[in-house]
Scaffold this motif. Sequence first.
Motif: not given
Length: 231
Positions: A91-102
Amino acid sequence: KTQETVSSSSGMANQKIKVSEDPVPGSISQDDSDVPTLAFPSISTADFQFNLEKASDIIVQKVEEFMDKLGNAKLVLVDLTERSKILSLVRAKAAEKNIDSKRFFTFVGDICQLYTKGGLRCNVIANAANWRLKPGGGGVNAAIFNAAGAALEAATMDRAKSLHPGNALVVPLPSTSPLYYKEGVTHVIHVLGPNMNPNRPNCLDNDYIKGCKVLEDAYSSLFKGFLSVAN
Ligand code: AR6
């Protein structure tokens, strides 16, 4: 199944709308129920003892790589508890890379009961398999083979008798399987990840150069397999 159709109502003439042919009672929403969704466990990080930091880097990197090939499809990383370390790292690493959370998110629950217990519709689920593609052994493999019943074992053996590390095998689930008619799972994708556990076959003896390559290959094969049935 959805169908593109042209509305005949005056206000929407010539506008294309999506109409569900056979809406499923209790689905979250008509739109969401038709979106191809892959639920997958973190491959190799429990019984196979792969390092969590390295695994989380690879998951996020591979998700990012496949994002633009996915169309409207979604990817969901699943684990059993809120306290899952791999879920919070990812979750933290995906947020850092701005991966679309939808389109990519994590979910807590049993991968065999995502719809009935969690209200999350996933038409494809991945399994962290063993090289013999056999039931048992514990972990998510035992859970999926148990929940799917004999139909999954037979359908799997029809397609392959074994799997090499880094590879994935897409198995269409017979409609007689409870996972199909209760959970809406149409395909199981078996994935064999790298093994760092000396008590399991083909242990890589802490060789993370090889291990990371095999885990990257495993996720590539998984996501390619998903795309082959999603579109
Ligand atoms: N739902 C969601 N996630 C789960 C579930 C479940 N029901 N059960 C486990 N997990 P593991 P591996 C998570 O050990 O490390 C078997 O014996 C778990 O918390 O299942 O690739 C096979 O036969 C972890 O995050 O797979 C192989 O020999 C993730 O699933 C070997 O284990 C993977 O844990 C494969 O080991």
